[in-house]
Design an enzyme around this catalytic site. Structure first.
Site, PDB file in Angstrom:
ATOM      1  CG  ASN A 141      -0.203  -0.005   2.538  1.00 40.02           C
ATOM      2  OD1 ASN A 141       1.027   0.064   2.573  1.00 40.02           O
ATOM      3  ND2 ASN A 141      -0.936  -0.086   3.640  1.00 40.02           N
ATOM      4  CG  HIS A 191       3.710   0.144   4.621  1.00 42.30           C
ATOM      5  ND1 HIS A 191       2.853  -0.838   5.039  1.00 42.30           N
ATOM      6  CD2 HIS A 191       4.880  -0.491   4.364  1.00 42.30           C
ATOM      7  CE1 HIS A 191       3.479  -1.995   5.039  1.00 42.30           C
ATOM      8  NE2 HIS A 191       4.704  -1.813   4.631  1.00 42.30           N
TER       9      HIS A 191
HETATM   10  P1  PGA Z   1       9.007  -6.750   2.505  1.00 45.09           P
HETATM   11  O1  PGA Z   1       8.245  -5.619   3.281  1.00 45.09           O
HETATM   12  O2  PGA Z   1      10.397  -6.254   2.286  1.00 45.09           O
HETATM   13  O3  PGA Z   1       8.976  -7.939   3.412  1.00 45.09           O
HETATM   14  O4  PGA Z   1       8.273  -6.957   1.201  1.00 45.09           O
HETATM   15  C1  PGA Z   1       8.294  -4.319   2.836  1.00 45.09           C
HETATM   16  C2  PGA Z   1       7.387  -3.471   3.672  1.00 45.09           C
HETATM   17  O5  PGA Z   1       6.267  -3.907   3.987  1.00 45.09           O
HETATM   18  O6  PGA Z   1       7.773  -2.348   4.007  1.00 45.09           O
END
Ligand code: PGA
Length: 240
Positions: free
Chosen positions: A134, A136
């Site tokens: 999303n 973030h």
């Molecule tokens: P991820 O998470 O590196 O495990 O994909 C990224 C995030 O949610 O900021």
């Protein structure tokens, strides 16, 4: 935002590690903010290897963890602090006193977050970031104010769902502490990292969509020194 797209994940990792070694060499006292998550795992493995080979030193550097999950046992291996330690900190020569992390179990969380911002002081030299589905950044969910400080936050449903893969149990955290967008956007240099096909949509929105707090990552387009590093899959919708 400088967009760098690599044909393979290994080329993506090699480039980020090479630039990181350069930054440490140019500025041994580099003050960094680092995420956990699956995205940087290969990069941390590459930097651990570089440190073991004597090609990179963290001896004068500082590392701040970007965020931390709340509601978990202190020794839960899925906590950001422990993940970062396993993936990087334990393998490099960073002095323990210069590894800073957030502790959600302190009695006064607000005071703890303010003290974290004080320890960050005049800002980061380098900030590495993953990106949520999303948009973030850390735990700065959509709608976070661009001047938000380090603080306690509630995680969005999609974040909770996607964080489930970090834990071997069902007690997936619903909240956490995060460095705020203020410190993210004030960092002298920012590297936004994304790999794999699941990130293609949000990367496209981040690069081509509106600059708006509803996608926190889009705010990085206003940053003067931000690079987006994507592999072919995460950058797959950027071509046309
Ligand atoms: P991820 O998470 O590196 O495990 O994909 C990224 C995030 O949610 O900021």
């Amino acid at each position: 935002m400088n967009v760098l797209r690599f044909e393979s994940e290994s080329a993506w990792i090699a480039c980020v590690c090479s630039l990181w070694r350069d930054r440490l060499q140019t500025n041994p006292g580099l003050k960094m903010c680092l995420p956990s998550g699956t995205t940087p795992a290969g990069i941390y493995a590459g930097m651990s290897k570089s440190a073991r080979a004597g090609l990179a030193s963290f001896a004068w550097a500082s590392v701040f963890a970007l965020d931390e999950f709340g509601g978990l046992a202190p020794d839960d291996p899925g906590r950001t602090r422990h993940t970062l330690q396993r993936q990087l900190i334990d393998a490099v020569d960073l002095p323990a006193s210069r590894f800073y992390f957030l502790d959600p179990d302190v009695p006064d969380v607000n005071h703890h977050c303010t003290a974290y911002d004080e320890a960050i002081g005049d800002g980061f030299d380098l900030m590495l970031l993953g990106i949520g589905l999303n948009g973030h950044l850390g735990m700065n969910e959509p709608g976070s104010a661009p001047d938000s400080p380090t603080r306690r936050v509630e995680l969005h449903g999609s974040t909770v769902q996607s964080a489930a893969r970090y834990f071997a149990h069902q007690n997936v955290p619903q909240w956490g502490l995060t460095v705020g967008l203020q410190a993210v956007l004030a960092s002298k240099e920012v590297w936004l990292l994304a790999n794999g096909p699941a990130k293609a949509g949000i990367i496209q929105q981040t690069v081509r969509g509106e600059i708006d707090p509803s996608n926190p990552a889009s705010l990085l387009r206003r940053h003067e020194n931000c690079s987006l590093f994507v592999d072919a899959e995460a950058g797959g919708l950027l071509l046309d």
